[in-house]
Write an enzyme that holds these catalytic residues in place. Structure first.
Site, PDB file in Angstrom:
ATOM      1  N   ARG A 117       2.669  16.501   8.053  1.00  0.00           N
ATOM      2  CA  ARG A 117       3.462  16.711   6.820  1.00  0.00           C
ATOM      3  C   ARG A 117       4.031  18.137   6.736  1.00  0.00           C
ATOM      4  NH1 ARG A 117       2.223  11.975   6.993  1.00  0.00           N
ATOM      5  NH2 ARG A 117       1.706  10.688   5.189  1.00  0.00           N
ATOM      6  N   CYS A 134       1.752   9.776  -1.956  1.00  0.00           N
ATOM      7  CA  CYS A 134       0.506  10.539  -2.111  1.00  0.00           C
ATOM      8  C   CYS A 134       0.795  11.906  -2.724  1.00  0.00           C
ATOM      9  CB  CYS A 134      -0.184  10.701  -0.760  1.00  0.00           C
ATOM     10  SG  CYS A 134      -0.975   9.175  -0.220  1.00  0.00           S
ATOM     11  N   GLU A 187       0.993  17.421  -1.550  1.00  0.00           N
ATOM     12  CA  GLU A 187       1.868  16.785  -0.570  1.00  0.00           C
ATOM     13  C   GLU A 187       3.240  16.629  -1.223  1.00  0.00           C
ATOM     14  OE1 GLU A 187       3.237  13.384   2.085  1.00  0.00           O
ATOM     15  OE2 GLU A 187       3.157  13.466  -0.061  1.00  0.00           O
TER      16      GLU A 187
HETATM   17  N1  EPU Z   1      -9.488   5.038  -0.015  1.00  0.00           N
HETATM   18  C1  EPU Z   1     -10.364   4.789  -1.042  1.00  0.00           C
HETATM   19  N2  EPU Z   1      -9.867   4.725  -2.304  1.00  0.00           N
HETATM   20  C2  EPU Z   1      -8.563   4.910  -2.602  1.00  0.00           C
HETATM   21  C3  EPU Z   1      -7.658   5.165  -1.555  1.00  0.00           C
HETATM   22  C4  EPU Z   1      -8.143   5.234  -0.262  1.00  0.00           C
HETATM   23  O1  EPU Z   1     -11.549   4.645  -0.823  1.00  0.00           O
HETATM   24  O2  EPU Z   1      -8.201   4.847  -3.780  1.00  0.00           O
HETATM   25  C5  EPU Z   1      -9.990   5.062   1.361  1.00  0.00           C
HETATM   26  C6  EPU Z   1      -9.462   3.866   2.152  1.00  0.00           C
HETATM   27  O3  EPU Z   1     -10.263   2.742   1.989  1.00  0.00           O
HETATM   28  C7  EPU Z   1      -9.469   4.405   3.573  1.00  0.00           C
HETATM   29  C8  EPU Z   1      -9.232   5.911   3.402  1.00  0.00           C
HETATM   30  O4  EPU Z   1      -9.514   6.210   2.034  1.00  0.00           O
HETATM   31  O5  EPU Z   1     -10.735   4.228   4.158  1.00  0.00           O
HETATM   32  C9  EPU Z   1      -7.793   6.293   3.744  1.00  0.00           C
HETATM   33  O6  EPU Z   1      -6.900   5.587   2.884  1.00  0.00           O
HETATM   34  P1  EPU Z   1      -5.468   5.017   3.359  1.00  0.00           P
HETATM   35  O7  EPU Z   1      -5.645   4.237   4.616  1.00  0.00           O
HETATM   36  O8  EPU Z   1      -4.824   4.402   2.204  1.00  0.00           O
HETATM   37  O9  EPU Z   1      -4.698   6.288   3.822  1.00  0.00           O
HETATM   38  P2  EPU Z   1      -4.519   7.676   3.133  1.00  0.00           P
HETATM   39  O10 EPU Z   1      -5.155   8.675   4.034  1.00  0.00           O
HETATM   40  O11 EPU Z   1      -4.933   7.697   1.709  1.00  0.00           O
HETATM   41  C10 EPU Z   1      -2.294   8.211   4.421  1.00  0.00           C
HETATM   42  C11 EPU Z   1      -1.013   8.869   4.031  1.00  0.00           C
HETATM   43  C12 EPU Z   1      -0.070   7.851   3.405  1.00  0.00           C
HETATM   44  C13 EPU Z   1       0.180   6.718   4.377  1.00  0.00           C
HETATM   45  C14 EPU Z   1      -1.168   6.085   4.725  1.00  0.00           C
HETATM   46  C15 EPU Z   1      -1.051   5.019   5.797  1.00  0.00           C
HETATM   47  C16 EPU Z   1      -1.410  11.178   3.384  1.00  0.00           C
HETATM   48  C17 EPU Z   1      -1.626  12.137   2.278  1.00  0.00           C
HETATM   49  N3  EPU Z   1      -1.288   9.903   3.050  1.00  0.00           N
HETATM   50  O12 EPU Z   1      -2.935   7.807   3.192  1.00  0.00           O
HETATM   51  O13 EPU Z   1       1.170   8.512   3.160  1.00  0.00           O
HETATM   52  O14 EPU Z   1       1.034   5.752   3.815  1.00  0.00           O
HETATM   53  O15 EPU Z   1      -2.053   7.109   5.278  1.00  0.00           O
HETATM   54  O16 EPU Z   1      -0.861   5.589   7.039  1.00  0.00           O
HETATM   55  O17 EPU Z   1      -1.310  11.592   4.553  1.00  0.00           O
HETATM   56  C18 EPU Z   1       2.455   9.770   1.606  1.00  0.00           C
HETATM   57  O18 EPU Z   1       2.597  10.599   2.500  1.00  0.00           O
HETATM   58  O19 EPU Z   1       2.979   9.922   0.469  1.00  0.00           O
HETATM   59  C19 EPU Z   1       1.654   8.592   1.867  1.00  0.00           C
HETATM   60  C20 EPU Z   1       1.448   7.664   0.968  1.00  0.00           C
END
Ligand code: EPU
Length: 302
Positions: free
Chosen positions: A177, A226, A296
């Site tokens: 990012r 995010c 972010e």
């Molecule tokens: N999780 C929870 N509770 C929640 C949300 C997530 O327990 O409310 C857990 C999930 O179960 C999972 C872990 O946290 O085990 C990671 O969650 P997720 O796979 O949704 O990915 P993330 O790390 O929260 C990132 C990016 C997203 C992107 C997704 C998919 C960042 C800040 N976010 O989210 O990007 O869509 O991976 O690859 O890097 C964005 O940049 O705006 C964005 C949404």
């Protein structure tokens, strides 16, 4: 801010710039939040240096807007103009495995257009709202890929040098990012080199990413994706969720019930509501986990 200077107003049509007075960021951003200013819509790249020299000479401050999908803008009358590129038709031209894409092109449409021509690699970006220029500036990524991996050349306006420049991919660094572009660089076009893949195979990947996104993110609601970056080795969403903060609100600014790192505008949230919620959540995470979360979302607070 209103464009009142007659010299500027008179020059705009010749520069291919359309003036949209008193435009609200509640219409320009996916969060549906933000104050009002005059919008200048730019149709000709070549006119950008002259336009910006003119604004600078008259001491008029401005900001560059992409698709407005990762942006939180302050309330009220804003003290700067906003500049936005208008997408030409066509905005994507393919040559073998290379795609020359205008910065104002819609990201999702670019992914599907390339897919239909058997060019893959960007499946993870399906469902990420915004423009190609915005995705490029902050190296958007999802599901294990990031756009930076495919960038071979970028055409941009460099505010520091006051001129249009072309950078080769290896002159730019792409991190999580984050890119090496200066904050006031304006993305104009990008050349991507994409792997050849049959359309049907790309479509399978696109469907999988779409399903994952639908299952875990509040897609139908107004958000900026995010709010916080993930700290190294951890997930901001999981930490916020573990603190039981889903549904926490300040006015209509609310932590999503579906994904705790998405903060939604559930009605008429102000920037102040959203910023207060962000600061509150950040503080709670710091207190409980000792982790300082970085934004972010890009914040343009007046
Ligand atoms: N999780 C929870 N509770 C929640 C949300 C997530 O327990 O409310 C857990 C999930 O179960 C999972 C872990 O946290 O085990 C990671 O969650 P997720 O796979 O949704 O990915 P993330 O790390 O929260 C990132 C990016 C997203 C992107 C997704 C998919 C960042 C800040 N976010 O989210 O990007 O869509 O991976 O690859 O890097 C964005 O940049 O705006 C964005 C949404």
């Amino acid at each position: 801010m209103r464009v009142r200077d007659t010299k500027i107003v008179a020059a705009l049509p010749e520069l291919g710039v359309e003036l949209k007075p008193g435009t609200s960021f509640s219409e320009l951003t996916s969060l549906g939040i933000g104050g009002t200013t005059d919008l200048l819509r730019i149709t000709k790249h070549d006119a950008i240096p002259e336009l910006l020299n003119l604004l600078d000479a008259q001491g008029v401050p401005y900001k560059f807007l992409g698709g407005g999908s990762n942006l939180l803008v302050g309330d009220g009358e804003l003290p700067w103009l906003v500049l936005q590129l208008v997408s030409p038709d066509p905005d994507i031209v393919l040559e073998g495995r290379f795609a020359q894409v205008h910065a104002a092109a819609d990201l999702g449409r670019t992914v599907t257009f390339c897919a239909k021509h058997d060019l893959g690699g960007m499946e993870g970006l399906i469902g990420v709202p915004g423009t190609v220029g915005g995705a490029l500036r902050m190296n958007a990524g999802a599901y294990g890929m990031q756009i930076g991996s495919y960038v071979r050349q970028v055409k941009l306006y460099r505010a520091a040098a006051r001129k249009l420049e072309t950078l080769e991919g290896d002159q730019i660094s792409f991190e999580y990012r984050h890119t090496s572009f200066a904050p006031d660089d304006m993305m104009l076009a990008v050349k991507l080199e994409l792997p050849s893949k049959p359309y049907r195979e790309i479509l399978k990947g696109i469907r999988i990413c779409n399903e994952k996104r639908r299952a875990s993110q509040p897609l139908g609601q107004k958000s900026a994706g995010c709010i916080f970056k993930n700290p190294p080795g951890a997930s901001a969403g999981r930490m916020i969720d573990e603190l039981g903060l889903k549904g926490l609100n300040v006015g209509d600014a609310r932590v999503s019930d579906r994904h705790a790192n998405f903060f939604v505008n559930a009605g008429k949230a102000s920037a102040k509501d959203m910023l207060t919620l962000i600061a509150d959540v950040r503080e709670r995470v710091q207190k409980s986990f000792g982790v300082i979360l970085d934004h972010e979302v890009v914040v343009w607070n007046a």
